[in-house]
Design a protein around this motif. Structure first.
Motif, short mmCIF file in Angstrom:
data_model
loop_
_atom_site.label_atom_id
_atom_site.label_comp_id
_atom_site.label_asym_id
_atom_site.label_seq_id
_atom_site.Cartn_x
_atom_site.Cartn_y
_atom_site.Cartn_z
N VAL A 192 124.59 129.58 -53.30
CA VAL A 192 124.39 128.42 -54.18
C VAL A 192 123.11 127.68 -53.79
O VAL A 192 122.34 127.25 -54.66
CB VAL A 192 125.62 127.49 -54.14
CG1 VAL A 192 125.33 126.16 -54.80
CG2 VAL A 192 126.80 128.17 -54.80
N ALA A 193 122.86 127.55 -52.50
CA ALA A 193 121.65 126.85 -52.05
C ALA A 193 120.39 127.61 -52.47
O ALA A 193 119.42 127.00 -52.95
CB ALA A 193 121.68 126.69 -50.53
N VAL A 194 120.40 128.92 -52.33
CA VAL A 194 119.24 129.72 -52.73
C VAL A 194 119.06 129.67 -54.25
O VAL A 194 117.93 129.52 -54.74
CB VAL A 194 119.39 131.18 -52.23
CG1 VAL A 194 118.34 132.09 -52.84
CG2 VAL A 194 119.32 131.24 -50.71
N THR A 195 120.15 129.76 -54.98
CA THR A 195 120.08 129.67 -56.44
C THR A 195 119.54 128.31 -56.87
O THR A 195 118.69 128.22 -57.77
CB THR A 195 121.47 129.90 -57.05
OG1 THR A 195 121.97 131.17 -56.62
CG2 THR A 195 121.41 129.87 -58.56
N THR A 196 120.02 127.25 -56.23
CA THR A 196 119.53 125.90 -56.54
C THR A 196 118.04 125.79 -56.26
O THR A 196 117.29 125.21 -57.05
CB THR A 196 120.31 124.86 -55.72
OG1 THR A 196 121.70 125.01 -56.00
CG2 THR A 196 119.88 123.46 -56.08
N PHE A 197 117.61 126.35 -55.15
CA PHE A 197 116.19 126.31 -54.79
C PHE A 197 115.35 127.06 -55.81
O PHE A 197 114.29 126.57 -56.24
CB PHE A 197 116.00 126.92 -53.39
CG PHE A 197 114.58 126.92 -52.93
CD1 PHE A 197 113.94 125.74 -52.58
CD2 PHE A 197 113.87 128.11 -52.84
CE1 PHE A 197 112.63 125.74 -52.15
CE2 PHE A 197 112.56 128.12 -52.41
CZ PHE A 197 111.92 126.93 -52.06
N ILE A 198 115.80 128.22 -56.24
CA ILE A 198 115.07 129.01 -57.24
C ILE A 198 115.02 128.26 -58.57
O ILE A 198 113.97 128.21 -59.22
CB ILE A 198 115.69 130.41 -57.39
CG1 ILE A 198 115.44 131.24 -56.12
CG2 ILE A 198 115.14 131.13 -58.61
CD1 ILE A 198 116.19 132.55 -56.06
N LEU A 199 116.14 127.69 -58.98
CA LEU A 199 116.16 126.93 -60.24
C LEU A 199 115.25 125.72 -60.17
O LEU A 199 114.63 125.33 -61.17
CB LEU A 199 117.57 126.50 -60.58
CG LEU A 199 118.54 127.57 -61.05
CD1 LEU A 199 119.94 127.01 -61.22
CD2 LEU A 199 118.05 128.19 -62.35
N LYS A 200 115.14 125.11 -59.01
CA LYS A 200 114.28 123.95 -58.84
C LYS A 200 112.81 124.34 -58.98
O LYS A 200 112.00 123.58 -59.49
CB LYS A 200 114.54 123.32 -57.47
CG LYS A 200 113.91 122.00 -57.27
CD LYS A 200 114.60 120.94 -58.10
CE LYS A 200 114.08 119.57 -57.73
NZ LYS A 200 114.62 118.55 -58.59
N LEU A 201 112.47 125.56 -58.54
CA LEU A 201 111.09 126.02 -58.63
C LEU A 201 110.69 126.39 -60.05
O LEU A 201 109.52 126.32 -60.40
CB LEU A 201 110.86 127.20 -57.70
CG LEU A 201 110.87 126.90 -56.21
CD1 LEU A 201 110.70 128.20 -55.42
CD2 LEU A 201 109.79 125.92 -55.85
N ILE A 202 111.67 126.79 -60.85
CA ILE A 202 111.37 127.25 -62.21
C ILE A 202 111.09 126.12 -63.12
O ILE A 202 111.17 125.12 -63.29
CB ILE A 202 112.53 128.11 -62.79
CG1 ILE A 202 112.64 129.38 -61.99
CG2 ILE A 202 112.34 128.38 -64.25
CD1 ILE A 202 113.79 130.27 -62.40
#
Length: 94
Positions: free
Chosen positions: A84-94
């Motif tokens: 979830v943390a990695v997914t959140t980080f990726i979504l934040k970058l997009i």
């Protein structure tokens, strides 16, 4: 048996995160529906914050598994939280 326990913990972690996300939407949605709150949060850029708030429920599952000496299941919850943390980080970058 260890892989099975890790998988169970992972699934519990994902379900706990979804429940936490729904609770965050309920509390911070200002009486709007789930769909409209998600659309509004994506448009305004705070959807990743709702996901992060939802991950807090994983703490409960993690500590319950630790207390009951289900270390591999607790590890699965930890893996779900990391995902979830990695997914959140990726979504934040997009």
């Amino acid at each position: 048996m260890n892989k099975k326990d890790i998988f169970i913990g992972f699934i519990v972690g994902l379900i706990a995160n979804i429940i936490g996300l729904l609770l965050a939407i309920y509390f911070f949605g200002n009486g709007q529906g789930i769909e409209s709150t998600i659309k509004k949060s994506i448009a305004e850029g705070f959807f990743t914050k709702l996901i992060s708030l939802g991950a807090l429920i994983n703490l409960v599952a993690f500590f319950i598994f630790i207390k009951n000496k289900k270390d591999y299941r607790a590890g699965g919850v930890l893996l779900a939280t990391i995902l979830v943390a990695v997914t959140t980080f990726i979504l934040k970058l997009i």
